[in-house]
Design an enzyme around this catalytic site. Structure first.
Site, PDB file in Angstrom:
ATOM      1  N   SER A  73      26.525  61.210  56.213  1.00 15.96           N
ATOM      2  CA  SER A  73      27.857  60.606  56.116  1.00 15.96           C
ATOM      3  C   SER A  73      28.937  61.594  56.558  1.00 15.96           C
ATOM      4  O   SER A  73      30.093  61.215  56.737  1.00 15.96           O
ATOM      5  CB  SER A  73      28.119  60.143  54.683  1.00 15.96           C
ATOM      6  OG  SER A  73      27.961  61.239  53.807  1.00 15.96           O
ATOM      7  N   GLU A  74      28.586  62.866  56.742  1.00 16.63           N
ATOM      8  CA  GLU A  74      29.558  63.864  57.232  1.00 16.63           C
ATOM      9  C   GLU A  74      29.592  63.932  58.757  1.00 16.63           C
ATOM     10  O   GLU A  74      30.316  64.769  59.320  1.00 16.63           O
ATOM     11  CB  GLU A  74      29.248  65.263  56.679  1.00 16.63           C
ATOM     12  CG  GLU A  74      29.262  65.397  55.183  1.00 16.63           C
ATOM     13  CD  GLU A  74      30.601  65.128  54.532  1.00 16.63           C
ATOM     14  OE1 GLU A  74      31.513  64.569  55.189  1.00 16.63           O
ATOM     15  OE2 GLU A  74      30.738  65.455  53.353  1.00 16.63           O
ATOM     16  N   HIS A 100      27.151  72.642  59.007  1.00 19.72           N
ATOM     17  CA  HIS A 100      27.919  72.502  57.763  1.00 19.72           C
ATOM     18  C   HIS A 100      27.015  72.815  56.577  1.00 19.72           C
ATOM     19  O   HIS A 100      25.889  72.329  56.503  1.00 19.72           O
ATOM     20  CB  HIS A 100      28.475  71.084  57.640  1.00 19.72           C
ATOM     21  CG  HIS A 100      28.952  70.753  56.256  1.00 19.72           C
ATOM     22  ND1 HIS A 100      29.908  71.515  55.603  1.00 19.72           N
ATOM     23  CD2 HIS A 100      28.590  69.788  55.380  1.00 19.72           C
ATOM     24  CE1 HIS A 100      30.109  71.014  54.398  1.00 19.72           C
ATOM     25  NE2 HIS A 100      29.324  69.967  54.235  1.00 19.72           N
TER      26      HIS A 100
END
Ligand SMILES: [Zn+2]
Length: 285
Positions: A76-77, A96
Site C-alpha cells: 500500500s506504500e 523503504h
C-alpha cells in the site's frame, strides 16, 4: 523473462534479506521497487517478510500503480515510490524501511542535518524529515514530494525512512548509511554532543564528490530558512558553522551545556513546586 529482469528480482531479494537481517524492518514491514523499463516497475509483495522473499514473488506494476503481472499484490506504500520516480528521472530504485535508530530520530522530530561525518556529506548530504502522513494515504507521497528532488534519503516523521538510488543495492546502501549515521549521532549526543564540520570543509568535501564518482543530489541552500517556505525544496540545509581556519567546530549548544555544568542547579519536582508555590504566595501578599 529477460536477464535484466532476473537480475533485478535477485537484487530485490538480496536487499530484502539484508534489510531484515539487520533489523531495519519487523514483521512484513518495508518495501523495495525498481524500474524495469519506461512502462513498468518491479516491486515487493505485501504481507510477506522481506527477509524471506523469492524472485517469483515480485509484482510488476505500471507507473500509475496498476498491477501488470504477478500472483501477489503490491504494498500500500507503492504511491510513495511512484511519487519518487515521477520527481527523479535519474533514480532507478527505492527502498523503504523502519530502521530503529533513524526512526527514533524521526519520532523525536530530530532531522539528521548536521555536518558531522565526511562520508555522509559526500554521499547523502543532509537527511531531513518529511512531515507526518497517514501510511497508505496520499499524505505520505505528498510529504515526500517536498524534499525528494534535492535528497536521496529522507526520514518520515513517526514512521521510518526512504532512500533512492541508481540501482536496488545503491538505494539499499543509502539506508544502511542513514542508520549507521543515526547510531553514531545518538552516541555522540549521549557523550555530550558533536563537533561539527565547518562550512568551508563541507564545500571542500562536496567538491570531491565528482572524483569519487558520486552524483551530488543538490547544492547547499544559500538561505536555510527559505527552505521551509517552499512547496518543493531544491537545495539542502546542512548545519555547518562558518569558521576561520578550524575545520571542526564544537556544537554551540553542547559547548554551552558543558560550560554551565559547574553552575547547574538540580531540584526535585517537589522542591520546584514548593519554590513556585512560595513565590506565587509572596506575589499575592
Ligand atoms: Zn513503512
Amino acid at each position: 523473462m529477460s536477464r535484466v529482469e532476473e537480475q533485478i528480482r535477485a537484487e530485490i531479494v538480496e536487499a530484502g534479506r539484508r534489510m531484515y537481517s539487520r533489523g531495519y524492518v519487523a514483521s512484513n514491514d518495508g518495501n523495495i521497487s525498481c524500474r524495469l523499463d519506461g512502462e513498468r516497475l518491479l516491486t515487493t509483495p505485501r504481507s510477506v517478510s522481506k527477509g524471506f522473499m523469492t524472485p517469483d514473488m515480485m509484482v510488476v506494476v505500471d507507473y500509475d500503480g496498476t498491477k501488470v503481472a504477478g500472483d501477489r499484490d503490491a504494498s500500500s506504500e507503492l504511491p510513495m515510490h511512484l511519487e519518487i520516480y515521477r520527481n527523479r528521472p535519474d533514480v532507478n530504485a527505492v527502498v523503504h524501511a523502519h530502521p530503529p535508530l533513524a526512526t527514533g530520530f524521526a519520532v523525536a522530530g530530530i532531522p539528521l542535518t548536521r555536518a558531522v561525518l565526511a562520508e555522509v556529506i559526500t554521499t547523502l548530504g543532509s537527511i531531513p524529515i518529511a512531515e507526518y502522513g497517514t501510511p497508505s494515504t496520499a499524505e505520505l507521497p505528498d510529504a515526500v514530494r517536498k524534499y525528494i528532488k534535492a535528497h536521496d534519503g529522507l526520514l518520515l516523521a513517526n514512521h521510518g525512512a526512504v532512500t533512492c538510488g541508481t540501482s536496488v543495492l545503491a538505494a539499499y546502501y543509502k539506508m544502511e548509511t542513514i542508520e549507521h549515521f543515526a547510531k553514531i549521532s545518538l552516541v555522540a549526543r549521549l557523550l555530550g554532543g558533536e563537533n561539527l564540520i565547518s562550512r568551508g570543509e563541507v564545500e571542500r568535501l562536496q567538491g570531491l564528490r565528482g572524483s569519487y564518482g558520486i552524483a551530488a543530489p543538490a547544492p547547499l541552500c544559500a538561505d536555510p530558512t527559505a527552505a521551509d517556505l517552499v512547496d518543493q525544496v531544491l537545495c539542502q540545509v546542512l548545519e555547518a558553522p562558518e569558521s576561520s581556519g578550524e575545520r571542526l567546530v564544537p556544537d554551540a549548544a553542547a559547548a554551552l551545556r558543558q560550560a554551565s555544568r559547574d553552575g547547574e542547579i538540580r531540584l526535585t519536582y517537589a522542591e520546584l513546586t514548593a519554590l513556585i508555590t512560595d513565590a506565587v504566595k509572596h506575589l499575592k501578599d
